[in-house]
Design a protein around this motif. Structure first.
Motif, PDB file in Angstrom:
ATOM      1  N   TYR A   4       3.960   1.439  -0.997  1.00 19.06           N
ATOM      2  CA  TYR A   4       4.660   1.449  -2.286  1.00 19.06           C
ATOM      3  C   TYR A   4       3.769   2.040  -3.374  1.00 19.06           C
ATOM      4  N   GLN A   5       2.526   1.598  -3.402  1.00 24.11           N
ATOM      5  CA  GLN A   5       1.554   2.183  -4.330  1.00 24.11           C
ATOM      6  C   GLN A   5       1.433   3.689  -4.138  1.00 24.11           C
ATOM      7  N   GLU A   6       1.295   4.089  -2.877  1.00 27.80           N
ATOM      8  CA  GLU A   6       1.121   5.514  -2.563  1.00 27.80           C
ATOM      9  C   GLU A   6       2.294   6.339  -3.089  1.00 27.80           C
ATOM     10  N   ILE A  50      -1.291   1.527 -11.411  1.00 33.96           N
ATOM     11  CA  ILE A  50      -1.094   2.945 -11.103  1.00 33.96           C
ATOM     12  C   ILE A  50      -0.878   3.623 -12.444  1.00 33.96           C
ATOM     13  N   TYR A  52      -2.647  -4.109  -9.027  1.00 32.61           N
ATOM     14  CA  TYR A  52      -2.720  -2.685  -8.710  1.00 32.61           C
ATOM     15  C   TYR A  52      -2.197  -1.873  -9.892  1.00 32.61           C
ATOM     16  N   MET A  92      -5.047   4.030  -8.383  1.00 31.80           N
ATOM     17  CA  MET A  92      -4.336   3.070  -7.540  1.00 31.80           C
ATOM     18  C   MET A  92      -5.350   2.083  -6.978  1.00 31.80           C
ATOM     19  N   HIS A  93      -4.887   1.119  -6.190  1.00 31.46           N
ATOM     20  CA  HIS A  93      -5.679  -0.047  -5.784  1.00 31.46           C
ATOM     21  C   HIS A  93      -6.110  -0.777  -7.062  1.00 31.46           C
ATOM     22  N   PHE A 103       1.983   6.514  -6.879  1.00 30.03           N
ATOM     23  CA  PHE A 103       0.817   7.357  -7.150  1.00 30.03           C
ATOM     24  C   PHE A 103       1.167   8.831  -6.943  1.00 30.03           C
ATOM     25  N   TRP A 118       0.843  -1.198   0.000  1.00 30.46           N
ATOM     26  CA  TRP A 118       0.000   0.000   0.000  1.00 30.46           C
ATOM     27  C   TRP A 118       0.886   1.257   0.000  1.00 30.46           C
ATOM     28  N   TYR A 123       2.215   2.095 -14.161  1.00 30.32           N
ATOM     29  CA  TYR A 123       2.683   0.866 -13.541  1.00 30.32           C
ATOM     30  C   TYR A 123       1.532  -0.123 -13.398  1.00 30.32           C
TER      31      TYR A 123
END
Length: 243
Positions: A21-23, A105, A103, A171-172, A26, A19, A48
């Motif tokens: 890492y996604q943030e 992005i 996920y 994201m997500h 993002f 999470w 991504y």
């Protein structure tokens, strides 16, 4: 428009780590878009797609109802599971081994600026993948995700979805049950929808285990086709990418 998508298979990773890492990915994209607008630049944004599996975890979307989690803290610990309230749409869901979580992005301005179309493309990717296994999957009106036997007493969800978007950056994403332990879904009201159950591909096919690498390859193929994108695989070790 940059239609190149950097693909990273993260393997089995802690939910909170991924999470964050996604943030980071993002926020980097959002910040670049803000800079482009402020300074009248045309710097290229990156896209991504992450594939991952998580240890047992329940997540509740920002509009979800905590009452849809049927376990207390002690019971969660007994099942070796954790819980997070997160910033995606949707209600409660479960992630665990045997489930392919994706996920994306993406800067949708590289593709199209339509969140409804974006969700339908994610659903279509899964529907086409399942069709390759002889499983007929469809959408259910008013219920995001991918379903089996819609309109019958046996309707069940095989892929859940929940996304976040800001400045057309996503994201997500999605969670497809391939070899999932469906017993963990008994501890929630999945997506807040009562009276419907969940499915896993291996159960639908009547086999002990489905080759998850082959499922991933099919998902990537249809993702690239639908988004008219070029998928570029990145090796986390070789590229020394942080996570």
């Amino acid at each position: 428009m940059n239609k190149k998508i950097w693909f990273r298979d993260l393997g089995l990773r802690d939910y909170k780590d991924v999470w964050e890492y996604q943030e980071n990915l993002f926020q980097e994209t959002v910040d670049l878009k803000i800079r482009n607008r402020r300074e009248e630049l045309t710097l290229e944004t990156l896209n991504y797609l992450l594939f991952v599996q998580h240890p047992h975890v329940y997540t509740l979307g920002k509009s979800g109802d905590i009452d849809n989690l049927l376990l207390n803290e002690k019971q969660l610990a007994a099942k070796d599971a954790v819980y997070y309230k997160v910033n995606r749409g949707g209600d409660i869901t479960y992630h665990g081994p045997g489930q392919i979580v994706g996920y994306p992005i993406l800067d949708l301005e590289n593709f199209f600026t339509d969140i409804h179309k974006y969700l339908r493309f994610l659903e279509e990717m899964v529907i086409l993948t399942l069709a390759d296994y002889g499983v007929t999957a469809t959408r259910s009106d008013g219920e995001t995700g991918v379903w089996l036997d819609v309109g019958t007493p046996f309707a069940r969800k095989i892929c859940a979805m929940g996304v976040r978007a800001s400045r057309w950056v996503t994201m997500h994403g999605f969670a497809l049950n391939v070899n999932a332990n469906l017993g963990y879904f008994d501890n929630i009201i999945p997506c807040g929808i009562r009276g419907k159950t969940v499915a896993s591909l291996n159960v639908e096919l009547g086999v002990e285990r489905v080759d998850e690498e082959k499922v991933k390859a099919k998902l990537l193929h249809y993702f690239a086709r639908l988004f008219e994108a070029e998928i570029v695989a990145q090796n986390l070790e070789a590229e020394k990418l942080p996570l």
